[in-house]
Design an enzyme around this catalytic site. Sequence first.
Site, PDB file in Angstrom:
ATOM      1  N   GLU A   1      21.836  20.986  62.462  1.00  0.00           N
ATOM      2  CA  GLU A   1      21.941  20.106  63.609  1.00  0.00           C
ATOM      3  C   GLU A   1      20.861  20.453  64.647  1.00  0.00           C
ATOM      4  OE1 GLU A   1      25.525  19.152  66.600  1.00  0.00           O
ATOM      5  OE2 GLU A   1      25.999  20.267  64.823  1.00  0.00           O
TER       6      GLU A   1
ATOM      7  N   ASN B   1      15.658  14.109  31.142  1.00  0.00           N
ATOM      8  CA  ASN B   1      14.892  13.952  29.921  1.00  0.00           C
ATOM      9  C   ASN B   1      13.721  13.009  30.142  1.00  0.00           C
ATOM     10  OD1 ASN B   1      14.857  14.401  26.924  1.00  0.00           O
ATOM     11  ND2 ASN B   1      14.873  12.170  27.035  1.00  0.00           N
TER      12      ASN B   1
ATOM     13  N   HIS C   1      26.606  16.594  62.423  1.00  0.00           N
ATOM     14  CA  HIS C   1      27.523  16.928  63.505  1.00  0.00           C
ATOM     15  C   HIS C   1      28.972  16.718  63.078  1.00  0.00           C
ATOM     16  CE1 HIS C   1      28.923  17.558  67.515  1.00  0.00           C
ATOM     17  NE2 HIS C   1      29.604  16.426  67.462  1.00  0.00           N
TER      18      HIS C   1
END
Lengths: 153, 697
Positions: free
Chosen positions: B68, B432, B46
Amino acid sequence: MAADTKTIVFSIGTEEYGIEVEHVKTIERMMPMTRVPKTPPFVKGVVNLRGVVVPVIHLASRFGLPENEPTENSRIVMVSVGDLEVGFIVDSANDVIDVNADRIEEPPEVVGGIRAKYLRGIAKVGENRLLVMLNLSEVLNKSEIIQLEQMED
Amino acid sequence: MDTNQYLSMFIDESREHLQAMNDNMLALENAPDDIGIVQNMFRSAHTLKGMSATMGFEDIASLTHEMENVLDLVRNGKLKVEDYTFETIFQSLDALEAMVSDIVDGGTGKSDVSSIVTDLKAIVNGTYGKAGNRKAGAAGQSDGTPGGAAAAGGSVRDLLDEYQSSVLQQSLESGHRAYRISVAIRKDCVLKAVRAYMVFDALGRLGEVIKSAPSTEDIEADRFDYEFTLVFLSASEGAEIEAAINGVSEIERATVQPITAEDLAGADSSAAAEAAAGTAAPEAPAMAQPQAATAAPAAPRAGAPAAAKAAGAAATRTIRVDIEKLDTLMNLFSEMLIDRVRLESLAGEIKRADLIETVEHMGRVSSDLQGVVMKLRMMPVESVFNRFPRMVRDVAKSLGKKVDLVITGADTELDRTVVDEIGDPLVHLLRNSVDHGIESIEERVKAGKPETGTVHLRAFHSGNHVFIEAEDDGKGINRDVVLKRAVKNGIVTKEQGDAMSDEAVYMLLFASGFSTAEVISDISGRGVGLDVVKSKIESLGGRVSVTSTLGKGSKFSIQLPLTLSIIMAMMVKLGGEKYAIPLSSIVETMILRKEDIRNVHGNRMFDYRSSVVPLVSLSKLFDVPDYSDEGEDETEVVIVRKGDRIAGLAVDELIGQQEIVLKALGKYLNRVFAVSGATILGDGQVALILDTNALIK
């Protein structure tokens, strides 16, 4: 008619050289220098230029010419090209003149023993004055530095 | 409004909110029933929506708006969080991050987010097809369904979701008036959207439209059928509202019905609502200010984020400072340190008591000041680490692996510049670890390991360094495989490789053009290898090392300097030259007699704490012109350490400890053997700083 470029004129031995004024930051008298070990012989060391550490190279030595002993007239020409900032030791700094681009000719193969790649051209100034215009990015080419890196291995 | 001055604040805060949402999403994955987490996310979304709308970044605003809506349903228990909900919200977060990055890079933050918006809308729709629409800025929630003309005839209950009803109910209870307005536009009207807009405009002056069916977006886009229904909060009388609407030309009919608490209670059918239309407005006490009507419905929603913000502000009272300003402060301060050293040496020469006293006092003040300046530049690695849980989750998911990322020492502080730079290398190392280190689930089970692999990411201080380690419990590094690949790629010859220690072989992973991945996965093989990691770390003055046990896992360790600008150093002399040796690498200093020095294979060695360590002649190594330690009867030695290896450096004279300001040698001399930089001494001379690590093989 091409535009005039303000050019700093300095000499090494009997030759006169030119660098465009926008690349020249300052011209300094000789100052105490700190040797940097394991660098090529033309790197004379580093100086303190108002709080900034700047490497200084001997221009004659860089071109493979004999080095003259520093005198009263010796100067360090501080140049900056891109992000490189380097001082050139020269025998004397003489003049600031206007050089017209039309008057710069292709460099001959060898000028006073300097390899042509270091040169941008030869400018004719006045009646009888020849100015060797430097190709700064070649002069500051880092291949020598790469050689230096190989030295440490 | 000129919003430029708020841009950096917007960027910082957006990033904080995005990070918070990412963190919350990860937490929610582990605890899907925790509505508190959803509440937090909702607040972040919001706030972000509000900020971006204010700043004019419409795409960000519209995407956060849809998020929202989804979050709102979740927090009200109307929507169960499914896998695809997670994925869509994660996608939204990525898109938002990309947009914010675009803004950082000077872009407009525009991006085509329609597909994600559609997905989000679908999530909302799929569960609540009848969820209507709302007018932006009002108390409404679930956006999305084009209500259509059918909805226009429904009851108030059908128009509003539970949340909106309760807001409306509250406003009624507090004495505001609510109306249900149906407007029909004449069929021969050419620009009905414009008329509708004029109706909204007229109403906007009298109160607040909290709901419209079809949605305002649809109405604006002309996607409605000459009729629409509104829920309207106002201080005005019904007749006044009706008059205002009828003031707009080409309106066929406008009915304004007061909404009563009973309408909202839900017992009433739509017929009852119709019946109520004829009755007078309920005896609501007149309101002191008409604006109160609009303020009231907004309050319950605006209240929560505001409260959260206030709480946050109380916890850490900070201001944001441009990093460039800090750098300038640092540079100025370094200049002052140089002068201080100069003053100290002058005071030492002049030997006047009050001068010495003053200089000493100044020294104390400036070292306190230095501490403060340094601390200003320090920040916890957390800001980098906190993006990794999400990344590891994604990588693991895309590889079909299960990986836990355990982070320790996130509060470890590092120089800001280092923190800024360290992110990318760590991303590589962690990817990795997950990609090459951790085995697939089947392999792990076969090897008798738990299905879920663990990657530890640790940060800790040790001396003047910070260590960051990425350790996995995967398959470890296979020396033979690495060597074979290195030989094949021409990085080393077979003979060289055979002579290498395991650790040296592992370091081949960091050679450029190296990849051990047999199959190029989505994660690796993008042309960026570990060599980039190594060069980055080294450019920061750090080191990388690897240890590994086959079958048990591997550990990548990064050693970094705490700061990049001021260090304590021991100044030494070699004839006329002065060098600085960083105190962080010095173990101690001692004097060595000639007879203590032994020759082993032509190398000079000496006994140090029951082990034999090499003696490095700095004068010889650096070709010092006016000094050699060879002939000395007693040699000053600085014992230095690199990891667990030790060497002695023979010097001419020890000058003493000093704080020095690190200066770069410049680009032209960026890689000089055994020199890490330079410093300017009190007398203006430049002294080189030794990189002792290069001296210990």
